[in-house]
Structure formats: C-alpha cells, structure tokens
Design a protein around this motif. Structure first.
Motif: not given
Length: 783
Positions: A17-32
C-alpha cells in the motif's frame, strides 16, 4: 453466513500500500520499513543507505514513516473490530469484505457502528418493547395506515399508537445513522457542497476592541473545499474567543433526505397512507442525527486540513530560518533593545563564550545617547568586535540608528568598523527564562541572556535556535491554534533534518544541538558533553565509543553527522561515514595520491569513476557522495551571509510613502504571501499576487524566511498599521488583494514614539557630554 478467522481475506501488505501511495518500488519501501523498525533515523537512511532504499530522499522517508504508523494503526483497529463482531456471532463474509476494503480509520468506525457496544438508546428500548416489526411493516408497505398498524402494538410497555409510532421512528432513524454506506455518502456530499458561515457573536461583542481584528468575519461565508488554512484557523480562533458565531451549512436539505430515503428504500413519491409519516421520519433522521454528524465531521476535517497546511508552512519557514546564513565565528556584540529598561548588551567571542555584558540607556526616558555610544565603542575596541547583532523588537530602529552612528564615527576615526545586522529575536525571551539558559549562563541575569542569544544567533542561527522550542520561534501561521502533538512531531523532524544536513562540531556543540543529531538522545548528549568536559576535546570519531551508553548502534547512526576539526583523521571533519573510510582508501589507491593530495583536488576526484570503486556494500550512490564530499569536505549547505540595509529616516509606519523602494528581510512566509521587515516594527505584506509577473501558487517558490529582498510600498494604512508591499518594483501604488484578518504580522513594538529629528532629542540629562572623537580615543580608536 458467518465466517471463521482462518478464512478472513487480508488487505494488501502495508509495504504494498505504501509503494502505491508513494509511487515507488515495493522493494524500496520494504527496505526502508526494515531500517526504521531496526531503529535507524530518517537522516541516516536518506544519507547513508541510498543503495538499500533506492535513494529515497528525506521527504519521501518522512511521508513513509508517517503513513506507516497510520496504516499499522488502521490494521490494528480493523483486527479489533473483526474480533468484536466475531465474538458477537455476527461476522459474515460480506462484512469481512467491506472491512478489508476500508482504507481509513473513519470508514472502519462507520462499519463498526451498528455492532459497537453502546448504552441503551431509545431505539434499543423500542426493540425491547417489540416495536421493530412495526418499523419493518411500515417501511415495507407505504399503503398501510400508521395509526391503525400501530394500534396492534399497544400493550403493557406501549401506552398508545403515538408511543408505538415514536418507537418505530427511533428504530428507523438509528438504522439510517448506522448505515456505513449512507453515512459515508452524506459526509462526502456535505464536504463537497458545504459552506462555513460566521457572524459576530453579538452586537455588543462586535463593538469591543478585541473583536476588531475579526471584523472581516462578522458577515462571512466560504465553501468548505475552498477555504484556505489561515482563514479557517482565524475563524476558529474567533469562535474560541467568543467573538464569532460559527456554523457549517451543508446545502439543500432535500438532497440529503433523498439519500436517506434511498438507503431506507422509501419512495417519498409513493402517495401511500404511510408516505407522509415515512417522509417525516426521513426528515427527522436528517435533522437530529445525520446532519449533526456530518457537520461535526466537516469541522474536524476542515480543522485537520487547515492544521496540516499550517504545519507545512511553519515547517518550511522554520527550515529556512534554521538554515539561514551564519555570520561565522567572529566576535559579536549583541543588543537586546528596550526603552525604559534600556538596551541589554553582551559580547561573545567566536565560539559564543560570553566576554562582557552591561546595559545602556540611550532612549527615552533616560536619553543617555552619547554615554551609551561611548560604552559600546569601548566594548568594540576592547574585544575586537566584528559584528553587531540588533534584536528586532521594541526600540529596534532607534538602537539600529545608535549602531549606525557608532560605526560611522569609528570609520571616521580611521579604524576598522564592525558590520551590523538586525536579527529576529523571536523566542529569545523563551530561551532566557529556560532551564537550559539558567544552566548555560548561571551568572547572568535573565535580561542579559537575551542579548547573548541575539549575538549567538547571528553567528550561527542553527546552533542557537535549537535551544528554543520550535513553536516559540514565531515563523508560523496561527501556530498556537494547531494541535500541539501534530506541530511538535513535524517541527521536530524539520530541526532534525536541518541539524544533520549541516553537521555538528562535537567539540563545541551544546546539549540541545547534539540531541538533534541522528541517534543521539538528550541523555546521551549530556553524557557526550560531560565526557568532553572531563577528558578534553575528542580527537577522533572512534573516541566517541568511549562515551558511556554510546554503543555501536548509536555510533552508526550519529558518527557521519558529527565533525571533529583538526583531529587525527581528516575524514573525521567530513560527511564521510566511518564505515566508508575503506572506500576512500580505494579511491586513493585508484588515483595514486595521498589523503592530503586528494582532498579538494577536483581534477583527481573527477577522474575517478564511481562504478569502478563500488562494491556489494557501497554502491555508486555512496561512492558518488564520497567523491563530492572529498571535493569540498565538511561543506556547509547554508548560503553566504548578507545583511539588509534599512532606509534612513524610515522608522515607523507613518514614515512610509507609497512608491518607496526599500530593502527588507522576509520574516515569515504564509500560504497567501510573505511578511517583510522593512525596519518600522510592523511587517508589511507582499501578497502572493504581487510576487511575480507570472502566476505564483506557492509563495515559497519565490521567497524564503530570512531572505534579503527589495520591495516597493504600494499601500500604507497608518490607522490599522497595515503595509502593502510588492516584489514587482514597477508595481503601481495600489493595495494588493484583501485577505481577511491576516493582512499584517503582529507588531513587534510601539509605533507611537516621537521621531528623533535633532541631536537634542537624543542627549538627555544623563549624557556623558563632550565630543564623540574624545570618547573614541578613550575607547582605543584612532591611536
């Protein structure tokens, strides 16, 4: 059909859900998210973990962290609601699907409302009296005669047909009020079509002096969706002060009643015997339940939006102020202006250490102008003062004139004169009375601590302003009306980002400054300072590990942001993290130079290809940052130091004339424009429409707090103390578009002072007498 916990379909993972909201990759969000959960700070992740997060910046990471908290709280509440409904034996597959698709806490609460344990309502009492079948029959068949059907339900608990119909009405109204789809539809329609209206609380209140600042809102209305934050907070403050009566109108009642009728499957045009009664129930549901909840929700939503906008404005202004140009490590004389109580004076050396303090009385009523000037001249000569910092409060212009005259006469004596600057003294009084100020300056009177703070904030605004609670710095827009917790979190993040962007000299930093460094708590900051005082300056970053309670994790988070000047390793004064020192040595080997030869060597550094140095741990982004840091090690991202020159003879609003072109300093940037100090104790407003020849949607695109600008006076209202300015110097002298109740900033001092037109106005009975040349010679100039 009920459902089991095993069959519950879960929503998308938070990271998706965060990846969709921020328009970035889910891998980036998972790492953060993993790094945040491990205790890493946003500045550390943004600066030193670019490979891991795909170079997410601090703004994206702040948004991610905030939304991560919200979405996790949403999931926790959803699970609690599911558990509660399951325990009641009412959980169905359809209800699970609806709950799982809910994307806000408000939506979850709407769905839960019919199942939420509650006190006995009138509808519940009616159900217990057996009146629910009556409500069902009337809803199902509008041809029924209400009184006749109701008569069938008269009994021990129901005295007559009217009581039966009243109970049935309460049951139907509660159904409507607990229909999640209907509530959501009404709420959104109300928000899109609603209007805020305000008027004076009464004629008597409107006539009072305190009500005049709200006079623009005595007969005011504006659509909810179009009302800017500063006007929202203004009317809410007026309501809180009992000056304004505020209401929210959702539009035509008939539209909402039609929504309620559709939700209850009532045909208001059926023409049956029960239709008038059902229409009355629908109207009652709107008036007593749904309109009230929609109005309350709209007010809450309006306030939250206004607070969010106000916090955003405050945060941007605060960032600009914190990152304002430092004058540097030069001996500075701080002047805290005042009339009756005198001008408080403090001299600090290049490190901020207090060298001298006193008070002088150049202004009314004492008028010891020459004596004050001689005292200041002596201090300048004795301590080699290079800068004079003048607080911008009451008597600021008069004190600025004193400093101007002093500097002029020092130059006339053939000596090097200091540079003067007027600085914001917002928050100086808060600092002076604080526990930290008492600890830092225990031997100084509270009044003199303000002069010290004014001097230091010219030397290094960031280092001094971190000692003050951010909301007290005064660059916000109705900041005192914003929920404290929301404001504190946002401003705390701004201060943290600013401090870590600049870096901190660990051997000179105060506890408040160190406490804003990534990974350092206030307790740990105190421990660092205590260790420094006990053992002497740190000679290397590694020596920080000797500080009690500063372990490997804290070291990892803070080391890259701490600077050690003239230490054992030149890299310790740079923004290169100690974990990356091996990368620097690979760069040295590749370039074939020594450490001393590589630092600042643009040619050698730009000959290195980051991809050839990168490895699995330190990728191209980190190597690129290291090369940039070696090119300008320890570079300060703040701009160069400049000062504004206020026009001579312009000291109060009455001195301003339309058409004047003046130099000033931006003191505050709001959603509708910017306030500029032109030296008359009352900031003027540059409306957003007067900022540029092009359309400007955000004033921050054009100016920032602390910026020196040239402005043209386009309107002056002496009676109301309002000044209209323009950044378009060819602007015709006309007032910018009106902004209700927010046309000027709070006055910083009295404007009703007599103007000094002659030397006799400055020299009272307390004057030292004699020529200034004699005083300068006595002070050490012109020898």
């Amino acid at each position: 059909m009920t459902t089991s916990s095993a069959s519950i379909r879960r929503p998308k993972p938070v990271t998706a859900r965060l990846a969709e909201e921020l328009a970035v990759g889910e891998g980036q969000v998972t790492a953060a998210v993993r790094l945040l959960d491990e205790g890493a700070t946003v500045p550390f992740i943004a600066r030193y973990r670019k490979e891991v997060t795909g170079s997410l910046d601090d703004g994206q990471l702040r948004t991610l962290a905030d939304r991560l908290t919200y979405l996790r709280e949403l999931d926790e509440r959803r699970d609690a609601v599911l558990t509660s409904i399951r325990e009641q034996g009412k959980l169905t597959d359809e209800l699970v699907d609806v709950l799982m698709s809910a994307d806000t806490k408000a939506r979850v609460e709407d769905i839960y409302l019919p199942y939420k344990p509650k006190r006995r309502t009138k509808a519940q009492i009616a159900r217990e009296a057996g009146l629910e079948p009556l409500a069902d029959r009337l809803l199902a068949d509008p041809t029924l005669v209400p009184d006749q059907v109701a008569a069938e339900f008269i009994g021990a608990e129901v005295g007559d047909a009217a009581a039966a119909l009243d109970g049935a009405r309460h049951i139907i109204v509660e159904r409507a009020a607990e229909n999640a789809e209907l509530v959501g539809q009404v709420r959104e329609h109300f928000w899109q079509h609603g209007t805020v209206r305000s008027r004076a609380a009464s004629d008597a209140v409107a006539a009072t002096p305190k009500a005049q600042k709200f006079s623009d809102y005595f007969d005011f209305s504006e659509p909810l969706t179009q009302m800017p934050s500063h006007r929202v907070l203004a009317v809410l403050r007026g309501e809180k002060e009992e000056v304004l009566a505020l209401s929210v109108d959702g539009g035509e009642d008939a539209e909402y009643q039609a929504m309620i009728a559709r939700a209850l499957e009532v045909d208001l045009t059926a023409g049956g015997a029960a239709t008038p009664w059902l229409a009355g129930v629908v109207g009652f549901a709107w008036r007593t339940r749904l309109s009230v909840s929609a109005s309350v929700d709209a007010r809450v939503r309006l306030r939250l939006r206004a607070e969010s906008d106000a916090v955003t404005v405050f945060a941007r202004n605060l960032k600009d102020l914190l990152l304002a140009a430092p004058a540097g490590n030069r001996t500075t004389l701080g002047l805290d202006p005042g009339f009756r109580t005198g001008v408080k004076v403090a001299v600090v050396d290049g490190t901020g250490k207090v060298l001298d303090t006193c008070a002088v009385y150049p202004h009314q009523p004492q008028k010891q102008w020459d004596a004050a000037k001689a005292t200041l001249a002596a201090l300048v000569a004795r301590h080699g003062v290079e800068l004079i910092a003048i607080g911008n409060g009451t008597a600021s212009r008069e004190t600025d004139a004193l400093a101007t005259e002093l500097i002029s006469e020092i130059r006339a004596a053939g000596a090097a004169a200091p540079t003067k600057a007027v600085v914001s003294e917002a928050g100086a009084s808060v600092y002076s009375a604080s526990a930290y100020a008492a600890h830092e300056l225990p031997d100084l009177d509270v009044t003199l601590r303000g002069a010290v703070s004014i001097a230091r904030r010219l030397q290094d605004p960031l280092a001094e302003l971190v000692k003050i609670e951010p909301k007290s710095i005064g660059v916000g827009q109705y900041q005192h009306d914003v929920t404290p917790g929301i404001l504190a979190r946002s401003l705390g993040a701004v201060v943290e980002d600013a401090v870590n962007a600049v870096g901190v000299d660990v051997n000179t930093a105060s506890v408040p400054l160190l406490a804003r460094v990534s990974g350092i708590t206030e307790t740990l900051a105190e421990s660092i300072v205590a260790h420094r005082d006990r053992t002497g300056p740190f000679r290397s970053r590694r020596a920080l590990l000797e500080v009690p309670r500063l372990g490997p994790k804290s070291f990892e988070q803070c080391a890259g942001f701490l600077r050690i000047r003239d230490g054992e390793d030149p890299l310790d004064s740079s923004g290169v993290h100690p974990e990356s020192y091996p990368v620097v040595h690979r760069i040295l080997d590749r370039a074939g130079v020594t450490m001393a030869e590589i630092i600042g060597n643009q040619r050698a550094l730009r000959s290195v290809r980051p991809a050839e140095i990168a490895d699995e741990r330190f990728g191209v982004p980190t190597v690129t940052d290291i090369l940039a840091e070696l090119e300008k090690p320890g570079r300060d991202p703040r701009p160069g130091f400049t000062t504004a020159s206020f026009a001579a003879g312009v000291e109060k609003v009455a001195d301003l004339k339309e058409g004047m072109i003046l130099e000033g300093v931006v003191t505050n940037v709001a959603a509708f424009g910017a306030f500029v100090d032109v030296g008359v104790h009352q900031d003027g407003l540059v409306h957003v429409s007067a900022m540029s020849d092009r359309y400007v949607s955000d004033p921050h695109e054009v100016v920032r707090s602390g910026q020196v600008v040239r402005v043209k006076v386009v309107s002056v209202d002496v009676e109301r103390q309002r000044i209209g300015l323009s950044l378009r110097l060819d602007e015709k002298t006309r007032a910018p578009r009106k902004e209700p109740a927010q046309r000027s900033a709070p006055r910083r001092g009295s404007d009703q002072r007599p103007r000094r037109d002659a030397a006799t106005d400055r020299r009272g009975s307390g004057s030292a007498g004699g020529s200034m040349a004699d005083a300068l010679r006595a002070a050490g100039f012109g020898r």
